[in-house]
Design a protein around this motif. Structure first.
Motif, PDB file in Angstrom:
ATOM      1  N   ASN A  72       0.830  -1.205   0.000  1.00  0.00           N
ATOM      2  CA  ASN A  72       0.000   0.000   0.000  1.00  0.00           C
ATOM      3  C   ASN A  72       0.864   1.254   0.000  1.00  0.00           C
ATOM      4  N   MET A  73       1.953   1.227   0.783  1.00  0.00           N
ATOM      5  CA  MET A  73       2.863   2.371   0.826  1.00  0.00           C
ATOM      6  C   MET A  73       3.518   2.601  -0.531  1.00  0.00           C
ATOM      7  N   LEU A  74       3.931   1.517  -1.188  1.00  0.00           N
ATOM      8  CA  LEU A  74       4.576   1.641  -2.491  1.00  0.00           C
ATOM      9  C   LEU A  74       3.609   2.178  -3.534  1.00  0.00           C
ATOM     10  N   GLN A  75       2.359   1.714  -3.495  1.00  0.00           N
ATOM     11  CA  GLN A  75       1.379   2.211  -4.452  1.00  0.00           C
ATOM     12  C   GLN A  75       1.126   3.701  -4.254  1.00  0.00           C
ATOM     13  N   GLY A  76       0.979   4.129  -2.995  1.00  0.00           N
ATOM     14  CA  GLY A  76       0.774   5.540  -2.723  1.00  0.00           C
ATOM     15  C   GLY A  76       1.958   6.391  -3.159  1.00  0.00           C
ATOM     16  N   SER A 133       4.302  10.229  -6.936  1.00  0.00           N
ATOM     17  CA  SER A 133       5.413  10.583  -7.820  1.00  0.00           C
ATOM     18  C   SER A 133       4.931  10.816  -9.243  1.00  0.00           C
ATOM     19  N   LEU A 134       4.018   9.990  -9.706  1.00  0.00           N
ATOM     20  CA  LEU A 134       3.479  10.158 -11.049  1.00  0.00           C
ATOM     21  C   LEU A 134       2.698  11.467 -11.168  1.00  0.00           C
ATOM     22  N   THR A 135       1.902  11.770 -10.142  1.00  0.00           N
ATOM     23  CA  THR A 135       1.141  13.022 -10.159  1.00  0.00           C
ATOM     24  C   THR A 135       2.065  14.230 -10.191  1.00  0.00           C
ATOM     25  N   ASN A 136       3.114  14.177  -9.370  1.00  0.00           N
ATOM     26  CA  ASN A 136       4.050  15.295  -9.328  1.00  0.00           C
ATOM     27  C   ASN A 136       4.796  15.449 -10.655  1.00  0.00           C
ATOM     28  N   ALA A 137       5.157  14.328 -11.275  1.00  0.00           N
ATOM     29  CA  ALA A 137       5.853  14.388 -12.556  1.00  0.00           C
ATOM     30  C   ALA A 137       4.952  14.963 -13.644  1.00  0.00           C
ATOM     31  N   THR A 161      13.354  12.270  -8.254  1.00  0.00           N
ATOM     32  CA  THR A 161      14.725  12.284  -8.755  1.00  0.00           C
ATOM     33  C   THR A 161      15.372  10.934  -8.479  1.00  0.00           C
ATOM     34  N   GLY A 162      16.648  10.942  -8.062  1.00  0.00           N
ATOM     35  CA  GLY A 162      17.385   9.695  -7.929  1.00  0.00           C
ATOM     36  C   GLY A 162      16.897   8.776  -6.836  1.00  0.00           C
ATOM     37  N   GLU A 163      16.202   9.308  -5.819  1.00  0.00           N
ATOM     38  CA  GLU A 163      15.798   8.441  -4.711  1.00  0.00           C
ATOM     39  C   GLU A 163      14.586   7.579  -5.042  1.00  0.00           C
ATOM     40  N   PHE A 164      13.931   7.831  -6.172  1.00  0.00           N
ATOM     41  CA  PHE A 164      12.737   7.058  -6.523  1.00  0.00           C
ATOM     42  C   PHE A 164      13.071   5.575  -6.679  1.00  0.00           C
ATOM     43  N   GLY A 165      14.096   5.281  -7.462  1.00  0.00           N
ATOM     44  CA  GLY A 165      14.455   3.885  -7.701  1.00  0.00           C
ATOM     45  C   GLY A 165      14.883   3.169  -6.440  1.00  0.00           C
ATOM     46  N   ASP A 166      15.667   3.832  -5.582  1.00  0.00           N
ATOM     47  CA  ASP A 166      16.118   3.204  -4.340  1.00  0.00           C
ATOM     48  C   ASP A 166      14.946   2.910  -3.410  1.00  0.00           C
ATOM     49  N   PHE A 167      14.001   3.843  -3.350  1.00  0.00           N
ATOM     50  CA  PHE A 167      12.844   3.632  -2.478  1.00  0.00           C
ATOM     51  C   PHE A 167      11.991   2.465  -2.980  1.00  0.00           C
ATOM     52  N   VAL A 168      11.786   2.401  -4.289  1.00  0.00           N
ATOM     53  CA  VAL A 168      10.992   1.308  -4.861  1.00  0.00           C
ATOM     54  C   VAL A 168      11.682  -0.034  -4.618  1.00  0.00           C
ATOM     55  N   LYS A 169      12.989  -0.091  -4.814  1.00  0.00           N
ATOM     56  CA  LYS A 169      13.720  -1.336  -4.594  1.00  0.00           C
ATOM     57  C   LYS A 169      13.641  -1.778  -3.138  1.00  0.00           C
TER      58      LYS A 169
END
Length: 347
Positions: free
Chosen positions: A116-120, A125-129, A184-192
């Motif tokens: 649920n946290m990852l989906q939110g 992130s998509l909305t902000n982009a 920015t760069g922290e998106f991928g690390d957070f998702v992983k």
């Protein structure tokens, strides 16, 4: 497959056994038809816990399933109607995690919070982009003169942006840019990090679960795959015992009583049910990227007496007796066709 899916999604699989004179049928039931709120004491000393009736020895006696059809065969309690079905006609499969557990818990429950946290996080992130790609900036006026541009239907002032075009602003109006740089760069690390936690909760290998092979070497990938496959083997053994064996035992008993099992036209006696109950269930197995090395290792193990041929055949998901019969049948056919001569089988 539906039973396995139900165990993973709902935490348990509930299957009803229906017998008639000639056939045995299975009916899978939605676990939600066994309300966990149905709890009460019965006059005969039994008690119902989460729609399952137990005796004084904590053995399941019957299952009380919601009756949406309001049949005359059901009974009413607390405004709902239930069917009472003997536990002998129910296969209730779940993975027990503690002593005295009555109902199953979904394997996904350990990872729901992270999912649920990852989906939110991805939605935000998509909305902000999208906002960053759509909104370029705002106009500010220090004086009383407003910006005279194209009026939108809702009264807002808009200005079209075209590549390579510069435009002069009215006196007292300045442009305030809006450039949201996130994600920015922290998106991928957070998702992983979240995917690793979800994979750990589900007991699966991260690289296979996320389809992320970045930074995975052959050795690390093999270690992760080995651990995951051992987990799958354990699950296969559990499912074979908790479900497949139960279905087979119910089918065997029914078919023997009905006289439907026969050898050379003679029905098998019911008293031999225990003999025919000793069966094995073989789960699927997996090949490695480099099977040649595995075969060489197996050959060495046979030569050293550490493994048998039957064990190796089972490791690849085959039945040894079936393999031997195939080899025998193939050899006899080759001799009959003259492809090889009798006595040359080993060659």
């Amino acid at each position: 497959q539906l039973a396995v899916h139900s165990v993973m999604q709902d935490g348990e699989a509930v299957v009803l056994i229906h017998n008639d004179k000639t056939n045995m049928n299975l009916e899978i039931v939605d676990p939600e038809l066994l309300p966990v709120q149905h709890n009460r004491r019965l006059d005969n000393g039994n008690y119902i816990r989460m729609s399952i009736e137990f005796n004084s020895n904590r053995q399941p006696i019957a299952y009380h399933i919601l009756d949406n059809s309001k049949s005359d065969l059901s009974y009413g309690y607390a405004g709902l109607r239930y069917f009472r079905i003997s536990a002998d006609d129910v296969i209730h499969t779940f993975i027990p995690e503690f002593v005295g557990q009555s109902r199953g818990r979904p394997a996904l429950s350990t990872a729901l919070l992270r999912m649920n946290m990852l989906q939110g996080y991805e939605d935000a992130s998509l909305t902000n982009a999208r906002i960053g790609a759509s909104k370029m900036g705002f106009f500010e006026s220090e004086s009383g003169d407003g910006y005279v541009g194209d009026d939108n239907e809702d009264g807002t002032i808009i200005m079209d942006a075209e590549p390579g075009v510069f435009e002069q602003l009215p006196t007292g109006v300045k442009f305030q840019s809006y450039d949201p740089s996130y994600p920015t760069g922290e998106f991928g690390d957070f998702v992983k990090a979240n995917l690793r936690g979800i994979a750990s909760g589900l007991g699966v290998d991260y690289s296979s679960f996320s389809n992320d092979l970045e930074g995975v070497s052959f050795s690390s990938g093999r270690i992760g795959m080995l651990e995951m496959r051992e987990t799958w083997k354990t699950m296969q053994e559990w499912f074979a015992e908790a479900f497949c064996q139960q279905v087979y035992q119910a089918w065997l008993k029914h078919m023997l009583i009905a006289g439907k099992l026969a050898i050379n036209g003679n029905p098998l006696p019911v008293y031999k049910a225990e003999k025919f109950s000793r069966v094995n269930f073989q789960g699927r197995r997996w090949d490695w990227v480099d099977p040649k090395k595995d075969m060489e290792a197996n050959r060495t193990a046979i030569e050293l007496g550490l493994k048998s041929r039957s064990e190796i055949i089972r490791d690849i998901g085959r039945d040894p007796d079936e393999v031997w019969r195939e080899i025998q049948k193939e050899t006899e056919l080759l001799i009959q066709l003259g492809v090889i001569k009798k006595g040359e089988e080993d060659e």
